[in-house]
Design a protein around this motif. Structure first.
Motif, PDB file in Angstrom:
ATOM      1  N   TRP A 312       0.832  -1.203   0.000  1.00 16.50           N
ATOM      2  CA  TRP A 312       0.000   0.000   0.000  1.00 16.50           C
ATOM      3  C   TRP A 312       0.869   1.256   0.000  1.00 16.50           C
ATOM      4  CZ3 TRP A 312      -4.430  -0.723   4.171  1.00 16.50           C
ATOM      5  CH2 TRP A 312      -5.279  -1.762   3.768  1.00 16.50           C
ATOM      6  N   ALA A 313       1.888   1.263   0.850  1.00 17.68           N
ATOM      7  CA  ALA A 313       2.732   2.454   0.986  1.00 17.68           C
ATOM      8  C   ALA A 313       3.509   2.742  -0.294  1.00 17.68           C
ATOM      9  CB  ALA A 313       3.687   2.285   2.170  1.00 17.68           C
ATOM     10  N   ASP A 314       4.056   1.711  -0.923  1.00 17.92           N
ATOM     11  CA  ASP A 314       4.803   1.912  -2.165  1.00 17.92           C
ATOM     12  C   ASP A 314       3.899   2.536  -3.234  1.00 17.92           C
ATOM     13  OD1 ASP A 314       7.073   0.831  -1.022  1.00 17.92           O
ATOM     14  OD2 ASP A 314       6.810  -1.154  -1.934  1.00 17.92           O
ATOM     15  N   ALA A 315       2.697   1.997  -3.359  1.00 14.02           N
ATOM     16  CA  ALA A 315       1.767   2.511  -4.367  1.00 14.02           C
ATOM     17  C   ALA A 315       1.316   3.926  -4.029  1.00 14.02           C
ATOM     18  CB  ALA A 315       0.561   1.578  -4.484  1.00 14.02           C
ATOM     19  N   LEU A 316       1.101   4.196  -2.745  1.00  7.57           N
ATOM     20  CA  LEU A 316       0.641   5.518  -2.345  1.00  7.57           C
ATOM     21  C   LEU A 316       1.724   6.562  -2.582  1.00  7.57           C
ATOM     22  CD1 LEU A 316      -1.531   7.309  -1.142  1.00  7.57           C
ATOM     23  CD2 LEU A 316      -0.764   6.622   1.156  1.00  7.57           C
ATOM     24  N   ALA A 317       2.974   6.239  -2.307  1.00  4.47           N
ATOM     25  CA  ALA A 317       4.056   7.193  -2.539  1.00  4.47           C
ATOM     26  C   ALA A 317       4.098   7.599  -4.006  1.00  4.47           C
ATOM     27  CB  ALA A 317       5.395   6.586  -2.122  1.00  4.47           C
ATOM     28  N   ALA A 318       3.964   6.630  -4.889  1.00  2.67           N
ATOM     29  CA  ALA A 318       3.968   6.945  -6.323  1.00  2.67           C
ATOM     30  C   ALA A 318       2.766   7.791  -6.705  1.00  2.67           C
ATOM     31  CB  ALA A 318       3.990   5.647  -7.134  1.00  2.67           C
ATOM     32  N   ALA A 319       1.601   7.490  -6.117  1.00  2.58           N
ATOM     33  CA  ALA A 319       0.387   8.243  -6.432  1.00  2.58           C
ATOM     34  C   ALA A 319       0.471   9.676  -5.918  1.00  2.58           C
ATOM     35  CB  ALA A 319      -0.832   7.535  -5.843  1.00  2.58           C
ATOM     36  N   ILE A 320       1.087   9.870  -4.751  1.00  2.00           N
ATOM     37  CA  ILE A 320       1.264  11.228  -4.202  1.00  2.00           C
ATOM     38  C   ILE A 320       2.152  12.046  -5.131  1.00  2.00           C
ATOM     39  CG2 ILE A 320       2.334  12.550  -2.337  1.00  2.00           C
ATOM     40  CD1 ILE A 320       1.433  10.282  -0.433  1.00  2.00           C
ATOM     41  N   ASP A 321       3.270  11.469  -5.525  1.00  8.87           N
ATOM     42  CA  ASP A 321       4.210  12.199  -6.372  1.00  8.87           C
ATOM     43  C   ASP A 321       3.580  12.539  -7.719  1.00  8.87           C
ATOM     44  OD1 ASP A 321       6.866  13.271  -6.856  1.00  8.87           O
ATOM     45  OD2 ASP A 321       7.143  11.603  -8.242  1.00  8.87           O
ATOM     46  N   ALA A 322       2.835  11.611  -8.277  1.00 11.77           N
ATOM     47  CA  ALA A 322       2.216  11.843  -9.578  1.00 11.77           C
ATOM     48  C   ALA A 322       0.974  12.718  -9.475  1.00 11.77           C
ATOM     49  CB  ALA A 322       1.849  10.504 -10.223  1.00 11.77           C
ATOM     50  N   GLY A 323       0.230  12.569  -8.386  1.00 11.17           N
ATOM     51  CA  GLY A 323      -1.074  13.211  -8.294  1.00 11.17           C
ATOM     52  C   GLY A 323      -1.061  14.641  -7.816  1.00 11.17           C
ATOM     53  N   PHE A 324      -0.008  15.061  -7.105  1.00  4.57           N
ATOM     54  CA  PHE A 324      -0.001  16.399  -6.513  1.00  4.57           C
ATOM     55  C   PHE A 324       1.085  17.314  -7.082  1.00  4.57           C
ATOM     56  CE2 PHE A 324      -2.071  13.794  -3.241  1.00  4.57           C
ATOM     57  CZ  PHE A 324      -3.204  14.556  -2.989  1.00  4.57           C
ATOM     58  N   TRP A 325       2.055  16.795  -7.811  1.00  2.43           N
ATOM     59  CA  TRP A 325       3.141  17.638  -8.290  1.00  2.43           C
ATOM     60  C   TRP A 325       2.638  18.593  -9.364  1.00  2.43           C
ATOM     61  CZ3 TRP A 325       7.393  19.722  -6.949  1.00  2.43           C
ATOM     62  CH2 TRP A 325       8.267  20.260  -7.894  1.00  2.43           C
ATOM     63  N   ASP A 326       2.891  19.870  -9.144  1.00  2.00           N
ATOM     64  CA  ASP A 326       2.543  20.917 -10.093  1.00  2.00           C
ATOM     65  C   ASP A 326       3.855  21.434 -10.681  1.00  2.00           C
ATOM     66  OD1 ASP A 326       1.893  23.298 -11.412  1.00  2.00           O
ATOM     67  OD2 ASP A 326       0.295  23.804  -9.997  1.00  2.00           O
ATOM     68  N   ALA A 327       4.195  20.958 -11.857  1.00  2.00           N
ATOM     69  CA  ALA A 327       5.492  21.276 -12.443  1.00  2.00           C
ATOM     70  C   ALA A 327       5.639  22.760 -12.726  1.00  2.00           C
ATOM     71  CB  ALA A 327       5.683  20.467 -13.729  1.00  2.00           C
ATOM     72  N   GLN A 328       4.548  23.418 -13.091  1.00  2.00           N
ATOM     73  CA  GLN A 328       4.642  24.840 -13.396  1.00  2.00           C
ATOM     74  C   GLN A 328       4.964  25.653 -12.145  1.00  2.00           C
ATOM     75  OE1 GLN A 328       1.191  26.437 -15.352  1.00  2.00           O
ATOM     76  NE2 GLN A 328       2.103  28.459 -15.655  1.00  2.00           N
ATOM     77  N   ALA A 329       4.357  25.281 -11.024  1.00  2.00           N
ATOM     78  CA  ALA A 329       4.594  25.990  -9.769  1.00  2.00           C
ATOM     79  C   ALA A 329       5.886  25.547  -9.098  1.00  2.00           C
ATOM     80  CB  ALA A 329       3.429  25.789  -8.818  1.00  2.00           C
ATOM     81  N   GLY A 330       6.351  24.344  -9.416  1.00  2.00           N
ATOM     82  CA  GLY A 330       7.509  23.804  -8.724  1.00  2.00           C
ATOM     83  C   GLY A 330       7.202  23.396  -7.300  1.00  2.00           C
ATOM     84  N   LEU A 331       5.931  23.095  -7.022  1.00  2.00           N
ATOM     85  CA  LEU A 331       5.453  22.735  -5.691  1.00  2.00           C
ATOM     86  C   LEU A 331       4.431  21.612  -5.808  1.00  2.00           C
ATOM     87  CD1 LEU A 331       4.706  26.390  -4.509  1.00  2.00           C
ATOM     88  CD2 LEU A 331       6.533  24.969  -3.571  1.00  2.00           C
ATOM     89  N   TYR A 332       4.159  20.973  -4.689  1.00  2.00           N
ATOM     90  CA  TYR A 332       3.051  20.029  -4.629  1.00  2.00           C
ATOM     91  C   TYR A 332       1.784  20.797  -4.238  1.00  2.00           C
ATOM     92  CZ  TYR A 332       6.286  16.134  -5.027  1.00  2.00           C
ATOM     93  OH  TYR A 332       7.237  15.246  -5.493  1.00  2.00           O
ATOM     94  N   ALA A 333       0.712  20.572  -4.979  1.00  2.00           N
ATOM     95  CA  ALA A 333      -0.554  21.248  -4.697  1.00  2.00           C
ATOM     96  C   ALA A 333      -1.144  20.734  -3.395  1.00  2.00           C
ATOM     97  CB  ALA A 333      -1.542  21.031  -5.835  1.00  2.00           C
ATOM     98  N   THR A 334      -1.896  21.584  -2.724  1.00  2.00           N
ATOM     99  CA  THR A 334      -2.516  21.215  -1.456  1.00  2.00           C
ATOM    100  C   THR A 334      -3.579  20.142  -1.640  1.00  2.00           C
ATOM    101  OG1 THR A 334      -2.090  23.338  -0.418  1.00  2.00           O
ATOM    102  CG2 THR A 334      -3.932  22.102   0.451  1.00  2.00           C
TER     103      THR A 334
END
Length: 580
Positions: A312-334
């Motif tokens: 679960w944790a391995d899959a969630l880490a990948a989903a967090i990185d893919a799902g929240f990263w905003d490349a234009q802002a250079g930040l993870y979205a809230t």
């Protein structure tokens, strides 16, 4: 409205933050300039007087800054427990203030108007603050993780277990829940309790820090209870809050639990949209809970459960990185929207980004980007960006010391010197001017009361106390308790080194496994602003150590850890994004 971003030189930034030199001795002073655009802003002075010997010094702190609700402008403190000797009298006194605040929030009973008919509930716990006399899951857990677990691990256990329980009598037990498991109590959020609010897994951060400070039978007993609470909670959340399509958990974001402060106006009246959105901070705490549950499962020989939670944790880490990263802002979205195909919302929060860095779900280049891009005001970073127009100060337009402390910890891990220096200065400034570790501050002026807020503000707020204590013990002196022992990894920047005088800075009277320990930073030559001193070597009682220090390596009586540093290094050219 803020002007366009600009960059300050590190030296100018430190000057604005009031880091002009004070002096050591029986009396010391420091001045703090106001926010340049504050109407009628005045320079404030904090004076400290000291008598007695280190370890039992009596400090009197006096601040000329306005105090919230006309509180006294003078505070008397006597050193007890851990103490420091740095050659900077104010810095020593502010650490003593944090220890004193921790003593004040260590209580024998708690109360809240919504519980037990307003009558006291016996509990040797940490209460939440001067105005918050109960135990809240998220406040407690973040405070313990930031440092208070090491100060009083037994009180930490009692407080954490107070926030667990079983289902009420007569409530059918869902078949998905493991027999005999318990549940972590969810604090009520602005949209309601669980499963609209789903950040009860913050409890895992506090539990992990507490386990690292326990030994023998005490640790074994708490580990078993923590495992029961974690597996019951994780299994329930998997059924009620997990969205398999997105690979993420639904629910309100952690800590920012007043929806008017951080969600769009249309979401505030549409709780289904709030409940079905995905929040960065909440998903990171789910990840941390899964990792801790997997580790405890292996300790107890539950290999199948360990593999389950690790997967679960391995899959969630990948989903967090893919799902929240905003490349234009250079930040993870809230957070993301509640759509079938979730969309990133252009809102960013410092806690979620810092926790993502600290939890290991962020690649190194993105960790650096976070601190290059997240905006800092002159006196510290706000907890959300951008601010909600027309909303009063509480989470909106505010800085919270505990979030700043997490940012400092994450910036230190990422090697971002400018963010470390700016965060440390913000924490010190807030504690000095207000003679306590306040709940929150208006983000531009750094005041506990300015304009229309903060709406609510408590002295000796538990996670702010943990923030200051941990900033000194863990970030500067490098005391990091873990599952395998104590890792010594101080973050000494040239700005901090400039503050200290003498041959060494010493943190004394730490307790680990019933043994007393002190850490001495052997101070290197001063260097230009913006540099970091790498650790060159660590000794324990005169013997070189290279890995974690275990309880078995400590002797009865006093133990001394010495840290020596290599030449100062300029780490890149990174600076903080400035908003004024």
């Amino acid at each position: 409205m803020p002007r366009a971003p600009r960059r300050l030189t590190r030296l100018a930034a430190l000057s604005i933050l009031g880091l002009t030199a004070g002096h050591a001795g029986a009396t010391g002073t420091r001045t703090y300039a106001p926010y340049p655009a504050e109407p009628g802003g005045r320079t404030a002075t904090v004076t400290v007087e000291a008598t007695g010997s280190p370890g039992a010094r009596a400090f009197r702190l006096t601040s000329t800054a306005p105090q919230r609700e006309n509180a006294p402008s003078t505070r008397d403190i006597t050193e007890k427990g851990p103490f420091i000797r740095t050659g900077d009298l104010l810095f020593d006194a502010l650490f003593a203030q944090a220890v004193d605040d921790a003593t004040l929030v260590s209580v024998g009973s708690i109360r809240d108007e919504w519980y037990n008919n307003r009558q006291p509930i016996p509990c040797p716990c940490f209460e939440t603050g001067e105005k918050w006399n109960y135990v809240w899951t998220r406040d407690l857990s973040y405070a313990l993780d930031l440092g208070l677990a090491g100060l009083d691990p037994r009180r930490a256990v009692d407080s954490l277990l107070f926030k667990t329980g079983t289902l009420r009598p007569g409530v059918p037990v869902p078949p998905e829940l493991p027999p005999g498991s318990t549940q972590i109590v969810q604090d009520t959020g602005s949209g309601g309790s669980w499963p609209v609010s789903t950040d009860r897994t913050t409890w895992a951060l506090g539990a992990e820090a507490t386990l690292a400070n326990l030994q023998g039978a005490e640790r074994a007993d708490f580990a078993a209870k923590a495992f029961n609470a974690l597996r019951g909670t994780l299994e329930a959340d998997r059924v009620a809050a997990f969205d398999a399509r997105a690979g993420l958990y639904n629910g309100e974001h952690s800590f920012l639990d007043w929806r008017e402060q951080s969600y769009a106006p249309w979401v505030r009246q549409n709780l289904s949209a709030l409940a079905e959105s995905k929040a960065l901070s909440t998903n990171v705490t789910q990840y941390r809970a899964q990792r801790l549950a997997a580790r405890l499962a292996r300790e107890f020989g539950e290999t199948a459960l360990a593999a389950r939670y690790e997967g679960w944790a391995d899959a969630l880490a990948a989903a967090i990185d893919a799902g929240f990263w905003d490349a234009q802002a250079g930040l993870y979205a809230t957070y993301t929207s509640a759509d079938l195909t979730p969309a990133l919302i252009g809102k960013y929060d410092l806690l979620g980004n810092a926790l993502a860095v600290l939890s290991g779900v962020v690649p190194a280049d993105r960790a650096k980007s976070i601190f290059d891009r997240y905006p800092f005001a002159p006196f510290g970073p706000s907890v959300v960006w951008p601010q909600a127009p027309g909303e009063y100060v509480y989470h909106n337009r505010a800085q919270w010391p505990f979030v700043t402390a997490y940012a400092v910890r994450a910036a230190a891990q990422a090697g971002h010197v400018a963010a470390v220096d700016r965060g440390l200065a913000a924490l010190e400034r807030a504690a000095a001017l207000h003679l306590s570790n306040m709940e929150n501050l208006e983000w531009l002026t750094g005041r506990s009361q300015f304009d229309d807020g903060p709406e609510i503000n408590s002295r000796r707020q538990l996670w702010s106390v943990g923030a200051y204590y941990g900033m000194v013990v863990e970030t500067i002196f490098g005391w990091h308790a873990g599952a395998d022992g104590i890792r010594i990894s101080p973050t000494l920047t040239s700005a901090t080194r400039e503050r200290f005088s003498g041959a060494e800075a010493v943190l004394s009277n730490l307790d680990y496994a019933g043994r007393k320990v002190e850490i001495a930073l052997i101070l290197p030559p001063k260097a230009a602003t913006g540099a970091l001193y790498p650790v060159a070597g660590v000794t324990l009682n005169g013997t070189k150590v290279t890995g974690p220090i275990t309880a078995a390596q400590l002797r009865d009586g006093a133990n001394r850890i010495e840290v020596r540093f290599g030449p100062a290094q300029q780490i890149g050219r990174a600076s903080c994004r400035e908003r004024v």
